[in-house]
Scaffold this motif. Structure first.
Motif, mmCIF file in Angstrom:
data_model
loop_
_atom_site.group_PDB
_atom_site.id
_atom_site.type_symbol
_atom_site.label_atom_id
_atom_site.label_comp_id
_atom_site.label_asym_id
_atom_site.label_seq_id
_atom_site.Cartn_x
_atom_site.Cartn_y
_atom_site.Cartn_z
ATOM 1 N N GLY A 38 -3.566 5.478 -7.134
ATOM 2 C CA GLY A 38 -3.885 4.882 -6.078
ATOM 3 C C GLY A 38 -5.688 4.141 -6.427
ATOM 4 N N PHE B 230 1.195 -1.279 -0.078
ATOM 5 C CA PHE B 230 0.123 -0.088 0.138
ATOM 6 C C PHE B 230 1.132 0.961 -0.286
ATOM 7 C CE2 PHE B 230 -4.627 0.588 1.211
ATOM 8 C CZ PHE B 230 -4.172 2.096 0.873
ATOM 9 N N TYR B 231 1.423 1.504 -0.956
ATOM 10 C CA TYR B 231 2.228 3.254 -0.930
ATOM 11 C C TYR B 231 1.566 3.978 -1.413
ATOM 12 C CZ TYR B 231 4.754 -1.028 -3.894
ATOM 13 O OH TYR B 231 5.366 -1.816 -4.473
ATOM 14 N N LEU B 232 1.840 5.337 -0.254
ATOM 15 C CA LEU B 232 1.288 6.689 -0.182
ATOM 16 C C LEU B 232 2.172 7.700 -0.778
ATOM 17 C CD1 LEU B 232 0.254 5.916 4.022
ATOM 18 C CD2 LEU B 232 -1.443 5.358 1.272
ATOM 19 N N GLY C 44 -1.390 12.624 1.887
ATOM 20 C CA GLY C 44 -1.829 12.050 2.963
ATOM 21 C C GLY C 44 -1.009 12.234 4.378
ATOM 22 N N MET D 97 -6.228 15.909 3.268
ATOM 23 C CA MET D 97 -6.947 14.249 3.319
ATOM 24 C C MET D 97 -7.639 13.714 3.001
ATOM 25 S SD MET D 97 -4.681 11.724 5.078
ATOM 26 C CE MET D 97 -3.896 11.948 6.246
ATOM 27 N N ILE E 201 -7.681 10.408 -4.890
ATOM 28 C CA ILE E 201 -6.845 9.602 -5.247
ATOM 29 C C ILE E 201 -7.408 7.334 -4.907
ATOM 30 C CG2 ILE E 201 -4.868 7.957 -4.545
ATOM 31 C CD1 ILE E 201 -4.644 10.965 -5.676
ATOM 32 N N PHE E 202 -8.497 6.878 -4.685
ATOM 33 C CA PHE E 202 -8.659 6.190 -4.183
ATOM 34 C C PHE E 202 -9.846 5.753 -4.624
ATOM 35 C CE2 PHE E 202 -5.531 6.218 -0.406
ATOM 36 C CZ PHE E 202 -4.707 5.910 -1.234
#
Lengths: 196, 184
Positions: free
Chosen positions: A180, A46-48, A51, B95, B101-102
């Motif tokens: 994402g 799970f690459y960020l 955030g 946030m 993004i997801f």
């Protein structure tokens, strides 16, 4: 502020992840995500890329949803400082399958190496303990890290918090995917969930 | 206009039915993770969640934690909802990027302050900006003004969030909740 014999971050992450099995691994934005990618791309990574301050909470969300799977958050000191309250939230939920690793180089490496609070008076292991994460420790040698890594597979004894002081050298970036939707859909697929 | 007393001992007198309506919608959509920063307007719903074994209530230190939690929960196969008050929306701004993004099914239920008979001026700036901040962050905004429309609005919000992965906020108006009464 430089100290002798600091560990090389890629060696640390490779040693932590070499026996990862089914673990889901969350990388905080910046160098930690590159380190995880350098250890080998994986469908459960799970690459960020943003955030900031959210890595531990993403790990907690996965850990609560998948209590039988090891979940490992690997992040940096700056990212951890921004989300320090999340250690209190983890200390309340006490997920047995969650391990939080902080690669602490005492600087904001991605932005030019400005000093972080951990090089002065902030001690993150103490913060984690004070939030109720009793299994909180510093690891200082590769031998200690190799001995610790298998314990992350135990999904009933967490949460664990580990601080590892690392060398502050900026290494060549290893670019993980930054899409994402792809990252999350790939993890969900690995866990048996279809796209909507 | 409903009122609620600042003293917690009297906070649950004459419980309204709309929190129960929300709870039943959340159950029907199989919501499993319920992060929240406490708000008096959400107190009845929080009690129901705490008493429901299929749901995990997750008290937060700040509202932005809830967005990251729900992104992780979705990756792990669970749906969730973030409960907060309007001032908390301001704590979330960067946030909120995760919802874009997801593209995960993000739903938040926001109890409004700073409108409809507000006593405390400190609630007004963020309460006035709440809908705009959400919209600028790419989140669809629905609003429930009256008790008899809460079920329908939350149902629509949950439907578009969970079925269409459209990040959605439902604002529960201060007119619905009642202005907080401050007494010495």
């Amino acid at each position: 502020m430089s100290k002798a014999n600091l560990l090389e971050r890629r060696n640390v992450v490779s040693a932590l992840l070499s026996g990862r099995k089914d673990a889901i691994v969350v990388g905080g934005l910046g160098a930690s995500t590159y380190d995880i990618a350098a250890a080998g791309d994986h469908e459960r990574n799970f690459y960020l890329w943003g955030g900031m301050g959210g890595a531990v909470m993403i790990g907690l969300g996965v850990a609560l949803a998948q209590p039988k799977l090891p979940v490992v958050v690997i992040t940096g000191d700056g990212e951890m400082l921004m989300g320090m309250g999340s250690l209190a939230t983890v200390g309340l939920q006490m997920p047995g399958n969650l391990t939080i690793i902080v690669l602490d180089n005492e600087v904001y490496g991605e932005t030019g190496g400005q000093a972080s609070h951990t090089g002065a008076n902030t001690e993150l292991v103490g913060v984690a303990k004070a939030c109720g994460i009793s299994d909180a420790r510093s690891l200082a040698t590769m031998a200690e890290i190799e001995a610790f890594a298998p314990s992350m597979q135990d999904v009933s004894a967490g949460p664990r918090f580990v601080s590892i002081k690392i060398d502050s050298a900026n290494l060549e970036r290893v670019l993980a995917s930054r899409d994402g939707s792809y990252i999350v859909t790939r993890i969900r697929g690995a866990l048996g969930f279809s796209p909507i | 206009m409903h009122t609620r007393n600042a003293s917690s001992a009297e906070a649950v007198d004459a419980s309204p039915s709309w929190p129960e309506d929300i709870f039943s919608v959340l159950q029907r959509f199989d919501v499993r993770q319920v992060p929240y920063v406490p708000d008096a307007g959400h107190s009845q719903l929080i009690e129901r969640v705490l008493g429901e074994p299929s749901m995990r209530a997750v008290p937060l230190t700040t509202e932005e934690e809830g967005i990251a939690l729900l992104a992780g929960g979705w990756a792990g196969g669970q749906r969730g909802v973030l409960l907060m008050q309007s001032s908390g929306v301001g704590n979330c701004v960067n946030m909120f990027s995760l919802t874009q993004i997801f593209r995960f099914p993000f739903l938040t239920l926001v109890t409004m302050r700073g409108e409809w008979g507000e006593f405390n001026p400190w609630q007004v700036p963020m309460g006035s900006a709440t809908a705009g901040v959400l919209e600028l962050s790419g989140i669809k905004v629905l609003r429930a003004l009256h008790e008899n429309e809460v079920r329908e609005v939350v149902e629509a919000g949950a439907g578009q969030a969970y079925n269409a992965c459209t990040p959605t906020a439902v604002l529960l108006s201060q007119r619905l909740i009642g202005a907080k009464v401050f007494t010495k």
